[in-house]
Design an enzyme around this catalytic site. Structure first.
Site: not given
Ligand SMILES: *[C@@H]1O[C@H](CO)[C@@H](O)[C@H](O)[C@H]1NC(C)=O
Ligand SMILES: *[C@@H]1O[C@H](CO)[C@@H](O)[C@H](O)[C@H]1NC(C)=O
Ligand SMILES: *[C@@H]1O[C@H](CO)[C@@H](O)[C@H](O)[C@H]1NC(C)=O
Ligand SMILES: *[C@@H]1O[C@H](CO)[C@@H](O)[C@H](O)[C@H]1NC(C)=O
Ligand SMILES: *[C@@H]1O[C@H](CO)[C@@H](O)[C@H](O)[C@H]1NC(C)=O
Ligand SMILES: *[C@@H]1O[C@H](CO)[C@@H](O)[C@H](O)[C@H]1NC(C)=O
Ligand SMILES: *[C@@H]1O[C@H](CO)[C@@H](O)[C@H](O)[C@H]1NC(C)=O
Length: 680
Positions: A350, A353-356, A470
């Protein structure tokens, strides 16, 4: 002929009055009697012991049980609701004893189906849009085991009287009265699993509803709740009576052991001794020897199974450590999530992002649920461990403007988080991608208000303050009805504990980072407000907080809006894609609020509670607006850039060079360097 007709009608009226008088009174000590006539729906059932189970420990389910025939509550000539009295015995068994599912409610409703009801926080009575509507005609006494901020619940162990809404008209912590003169108040734990006897009585002469609780069959003299209310506008002439319950992420088994009801008089009290015993709490005098031998066999079998399980686990290298067993949201099996996402296939991706990476997943059958699975690879085991230890907190946060965390899974350095699937993706796409249809002002304003109330809940609605850390457009997700929901709360903390012990890495995204953050290294509610301010300006202007493509004077969005504000032409900043079609007052309020939140001084920013009140029009915005901080003159923003830059990667360069300002290409460079270090 006429005589026959009269006789015919006479006998008809006689019949119907007999039919209604049949349902004036009933007593069920357990529900195993074949004459028991209840209508069940949802997951409700009557088990072999004759216990009515509204829900079991499966998440997000509802159960209803209603007396099959309607009851005539109103005197057809006067229209007044007659007195009634009912007594029932409940028992609530939560999956996790300290936490509990959602609770149950004694319900008087116009239908037996309650077709539009949703499970979860609505107790199986209402849905997200019909709360408070007087056309519901619902009267309920809730036994609530969750504190729901949205409905102003007082705690997570209370009874309340609800009329057409889950905002209780009156509520009280669960308790009963005892002692010689019946005036000693004792606390009562609804989730304790013990049978609790409850009476609900209405007296038509005084218009008083009383709710009384007890642990024994004798009714205490003093009710725990009383409400003076005329039920005649709420009740229809014929109503159904019964029970409704629901479970959320956390689930409870909700049981009814017995039930009696009587119109115009006091109902029979139920004798606890004659009721079926509560599942799980077995009577002591059962055959001891059988029990012991069964226990022994179970123990041996259990040990073998455990050994097999452990060996299998070790082989699969999915190690569950003891601290993980105490965590509350569901821990999924890795295989289950792998199946759900078709082995993390690219077609199910989908977004990144910065986190995965985030995948679409389908869990369960009948019904299938769509979820979003976020896969995070983290080099630091310590970070994952600390995050997971907070999952129980994060999993208990529930608000309609937060993306709900369903569960998680850990496999080595991979952390998988399972969230609600948000069909419309993230807000930034709608704001910045030319190919997407844009949002109109009404939608944007609704999203802003939603995110504000979600953030207020994180800051003030929970037992401890939760800082998001965030807040940004790409973390605002849109559900099927285009409501804004905040995602990824708590996740930023994962990156707080950098690989260098002793240093705190600043987490967040440039443009949303409060200027004091790099200096103090401590995220606060104030730094969330700063980021929310950047989001406000972004939504109104359709521009990112820092636009490297913009001209040098317009680089920083706050600066740009403030300059236009001073010139008196702030409406020039508004997103041109709305084609001038917006409510000017609302846009001005949002821009002004955005500037207030962007203040360099933490004290100059409003709190989330104030922001929500401004947005709801409950309080007036202040007349004067202070400069958010003139970045180049008093050193606010630039100072931050400078201090961050020099400490992290430009140790050798002189501070003067950095002070030259954002116009020079070298500063442009430093911005992109900051972007890389901050993982934008
Ligand atoms: C709850 O009941 C449903 C249907 O009766 C069943 O499929 C499910 O496995 C049960 N869950 C638990 C935890 O007992
Ligand atoms: C239960 O009540 C319904 C509705 O009043 C009725 O149609 C049905 O015959 C009753 N069943 C029994 C077993 O009494
Ligand atoms: C309705 O109220 C009237 C006046 O109080 C009373 O005479 C009558 O008996 C009541 N009817 C029923 C069905 O209770
Ligand atoms: C909520 O219930 C009402 C009827 O009371 C229905 O019209 C509406 O569609 C329902 N909304 C949702 C979101 O289910
Ligand atoms: C109340 O519900 C009715 C029927 O579902 C609906 O027509 C009406 O608009 C609702 N009123 C409000 C204020 O939501
Ligand atoms: C209390 O009950 C009345 C109906 O008598 C209802 O109109 C009102 O909204 C309720 N108040 C609250 C706070 O729920
Ligand atoms: C309700 O409780 C009050 C005491 O708080 C009592 O005076 C009254 O009689 C009770 N009403 C009913 C219907 O039990």
């Amino acid at each position: 002929m006429a005589i026959y007709l009269v006789l015919f009608f006479f006998s008809l009226t006689l019949l119907s009055s007999q039919a209604s008088s049949q349902t004036d009174e009933f007593t069920y000590s357990g529900f195993s009697d074949p004459k028991t006539n209840l209508t069940l729906n949802g997951v409700a059932l009557i088990d072999n012991d004759g216990i009515l189970r509204l829900t079991n420990e499966t998440s997000r389910q509802l159960g209803h049980a209603f007396y099959a025939s309607p009851i005539q509550f109103k005197n057809s000539t006067t229209g007044a609701v007659s007195s009634f009295s009912t007594c029932f015995v409940i028992s609530i068994h939560p999956e996790y004893p300290r936490l509990g599912g959602h609770g149950l409610a004694f319900t008087v409703a116009p239908t037996k189906e309650l077709k539009s009801a949703l499970p979860s926080q609505y107790l199986g009575l209402l849905n997200s849009s019909n709360g408070g509507n007087s056309s519901n005609h619902i009267f309920a006494v809730e036994f609530d085991t969750v504190q729901d901020f949205e409905f102003g619940d007082i705690n997570d162990n209370h009874v309340g009287i609800d009329i057409n809404s889950l905002n209780s008209n009156v509520s009280a912590a669960a308790a009963y009265f005892s002692g010689d003169d019946g005036s000693v108040k004792n606390d009562l734990n609804l989730k304790g699993g013990k049978p609790i006897v409850a009476w609900v009585e209405y007296d038509s002469a005084t218009n008083l509803v009383n709710v009384t609780l007890s642990l024994s069959s004798t009714k205490p003299r003093i009710p725990v709740l009383s409400l003076q209310v005329d039920l005649s506008p709420i009740f229809q002439e014929n109503m159904f009576i019964g029970f409704s319950a629901s479970t959320g992420l956390l689930a409870s088994s909700h049981y009814i052991l017995g039930w009696s009801f009587k119109m115009n008089g006091e109902t029979k009290s139920l004798d606890l001794g004659s009721l079926p015993s509560v599942p799980g709490i077995k009577k002591k005098h059962t055959r001891l020897i059988t029990t012991i031998s069964i226990t022994a066999i179970c123990f041996i079998l259990g040990s073998i199974l455990l050994a097999v399980f452990v060996i299998k686990k070790i082989k699969n290298r999915e190690v569950i450590e003891s601290w993980e067993l105490e965590i509350v949201p569901h821990r999924y099996k890795y295989q289950e999530l792998k199946r759900a996402t078709k082995s993390f296939k690219d077609s199910e991706l989908l977004g990144t992002g910065g986190f995965g990476r985030v995948y679409r997943g389908t869990l369960g059958r009948n019904p299938e649920t769509q979820v979003a699975v976020k896969r995070i690879s983290h080099e630091s085991n310590q970070g994952v461990r600390e995050f997971v230890s907070e999952i129980s907190t994060i999993g208990r946060l529930r608000h309609r403007n937060l993306v709900q965390l369903h569960g998680w899974c850990r496999r080595g350095a991979d952390l998988l988080l399972v969230y609600d699937f948000m069909p419309n993706g993230s807000l930034d796409k709608f704001l910045f991608e030319e190919t997407q249809p844009t949002l109109n002002w009404e939608q944007r304003f609704k999203i802003i208000k939603g995110v504000a109330s979600g953030l207020l809940y994180l800051h003030e609605g929970y037992e401890q303050i939760v800082i998001h850390r965030d807040v940004k457009a790409s973390n605002v997700l849109l559900d099927g009805e285009m409501n804004g929901r905040l995602g990824d709360f708590g996740l930023a903390k994962l990156y707080d504990h950098g690989s260098n012990p002793g240093t705190t890495r600043v987490v967040g995204t440039l443009g949303y980072l409060a200027p004091e953050l790099p200096r103090t290294g401590r995220a606060t509610t104030g730094s969330d407000v700063f980021a929310f301010g950047a989001l406000l300006l972004e939504v109104a202007c359709g521009r990112r907080p820092i636009e490297s493509k913009a001209g040098p004077d317009d680089l920083v969005l706050v600066d740009y809006v403030w300059n236009k504000w001073k010139e008196g032409s702030v409406l020039d900043c508004v997103d041109g894609r709305m084609k001038g079609d917006f409510d000017e007052n609302e846009v001005l309020m949002v821009l002004k609020l955005g500037l207030m939140c962007s203040s360099n001084e933490q004290k100059g920013r409003p709190s989330m509670r104030q922001i929500v009140s401004y947005l709801d029009g409950e309080i007036e915005m202040p007349e004067v607006l202070r400069a958010p901080g003139t970045f180049r003159e008093d050193g606010g923003f630039e100072d931050y850039l400078h201090s961050y830059a020099s400490s992290s990667f430009e140790k050798t360069s002189s501070s003067n060079q950095n002070r030259k300002g954002l116009k020079s290409s070298s500063s442009q460079n430093s911005i992109s360097k900051i972007e890389t270090t901050l993982n934008i």
